[in-house]
Each structure stands twice: as structure tokens, then as C-alpha cells.
Design a protein around this motif. Structure first.
Motif: not given
Length: 244
Positions: A95-105, A136-148
Motif C-alpha cells: 500500500e505505502m509503496t504504491r502511494m509513493w509511486r503515485d507521486n512520481y512524475g 516517487g522513484t519506482p526503484g524504492a520500497v517503503v518499509v516504514g513511516h512516521m505519520n506518512g
């Protein structure tokens, strides 16, 4: 020498054992937030959903603790065991990685080492280590967060001198990118060492702990007084303003 699968598993298990021992000394109530192991199909599902291969040591880590769970209420009634709200479980990674990728442009005028050098020189961007500051770089995977807002990433496309799979702390709002460790195993080891310092001599540990909240999320971030210094891989790059 390349570590075998068994060696990777051993190193990760030892690191987690040290972390749990450290937490047992300084934040014993936080241990309940460490999740049970992830089943292999759930880990495989992450790779399938994100179309990538997770680093072997991160897979091994998920087989020990499938992230952390602060419960249904934030802030949690118990302190977190990590300097984040939580480490993501397998579902949250997707979920978080998809949200991250959605920010890529793609932004050719900005996604340029010359521009990054310009921004670092003027204190508008902080880069600590070999990391490309591309949201949003597609080569990254989100594995943790603080308040998003503050994220931990596994970086699959590092800057020159970096290591694929290195762990990066990103604070997008503060424009701060810090390489915490070259690998997940080394990140766990660094955290275990700083936990040990907290119990032995809190004043010498870079890890600061609120007994009611847990470790501060600033762990591993660059002090603001150090902003304006280029990382080694940008040192000889000619700066360019993105506005010219």
C-alpha cells in the motif's frame, strides 16, 4: 565472498535478537508491538504486486517480524519499538509503496545532479550519502513511516557509490534524504548498537527515547547545522539553477 541464504538468515536473526534485548532493557512494553513472522506466500505477494525482488536480508527480517503494530489508535498507548510509527507489514509495504509511486512524475529541469548540487549549496536540500532525491522513484520500497511524512525506503537505484537495497530515511517536507545504512542487516545492527548505548550511557547515544512515545524519529537524520554540505558523489558537479 557472497553470503549464503543461511548466513543471511543468521545475521538478521542475531541483529533482531540484539534489538529485542536492548528494547527489553529500555522499553520492555514496546516488545508487544513486534509482529509475528510473515508467511512466505505473503512475502512473495509483495514482490509480485510491486514487480521487484526484495533484498534477501529484508525477506529474512520479515520472516522474523512482519513489521510492527501500534494498534488501532495513534499515538499508541504503548511506546513504539522503532523510531517510526511503525515498520510496515507485508500488506502495508504494498500500500505505502504504491502511494509513493503515485507521486512520481519526471521533472527534467529538477531531477538533475547539477540542480541538486545547487539546492544543497543553498541549504534548500539535504543529502546525506549516495541517494537521488527523486520523490516517487519506482526503484524504492517503503518499509516504514512516521505519520506518512517521514519514510524509510529500500533504495533500489542509489546514486554513485551507493548500494542497491540501502536504507534511506526521507523527510519530504523538510527536503532531507539520509542514507541510514548500506543494507537492512547493517541498519538493524546500527539500531541494536544505539539501543545498547542508551542503556549503558544515554548521553553518548545518538538515539533519543521518550519513555511514553518511544525512539525519536529524527534518529539518523542530518542535523540542520550540517546542511549545505555536498555528499561525496556530488562534490565535483557544477551547480545549475533550475530557474535558468
Amino acid at each position: 565472498m557472497i553470503d549464503t541464504g543461511a548466513e543471511v538468515d543468521r545475521r538478521v536473526a542475531e541483529a533482531w535478537a540484539r534489538i529485542e534485548a536492548g528494547l527489553g532493557r529500555v522499553l520492555p512494553s514496546s516488545l508487544r508491538q513486534l509482529n509475528a513472522p510473515a508467511p512466505a506466500p505473503a512475502i512473495d505477494a509483495v514482490e509480485a504486486a510491486l514487480a521487484l525482488t526484495l533484498p534477501p536480508d529484508f525477506r529474512a527480517s520479515l520472516r522474523i517480524h512482519n513489521g510492527t503494530d501500534p494498534g488501532a489508535t495513534l499515538p499508541s498507548v504503548e511506546p513504539t519499538p522503532v523510531p517510526l510509527d511503525n515498520l510496515c507489514d507485508t500488506d502495508q509495504i504494498i500500500e505505502m509503496t504504491r502511494m509513493w509511486r503515485d507521486n512520481y512524475g519526471p521533472e527534467p529541469d529538477w531531477d538533475d545532479p547539477q540542480v541538486w548540487a545547487y539546492l544543497v549549496d543553498r541549504g534548500m536540500l539535504c543529502l546525506n550519502g549516495p541517494v537521488r532525491p527523486i520523490v516517487g522513484t519506482p526503484g524504492a520500497v517503503v518499509v516504514g513511516h512516521m505519520n506518512g511524512d517521514v519514510l524509510w525506503l529500500l533504495d533500489g537505484d542509489p546514486a554513485p557509490g551507493g548500494t542497491p537495497g540501502q536504507v534511506v530515511r526521507v523527510d519530504v517536507e523538510c527536503a532531507s534524504w539520509d542514507v541510514l545504512a548500506p543494507s537492512w542487516t547493517l541498519l538493524l545492527g546500527r539500531y541494536a548498537e544505539d539501543l545498547a548505548l542508551v542503556s549503558a550511557d544515554p548521553a553518548t547515544s545518538p538515539l533519543k527515547i521518550d519513555p511514553f512515545v518511544g525512539p525519536e524519529c529524527e534518529w539518523g537524520s542530518t542535523p540542520s547545522a550540517s546542511w549545505g554540505t555536498r555528499p561525496a558523489w556530488l562534490r565535483d558537479v557544477q551547480a545549475r539553477s533550475p530557474h535558468t
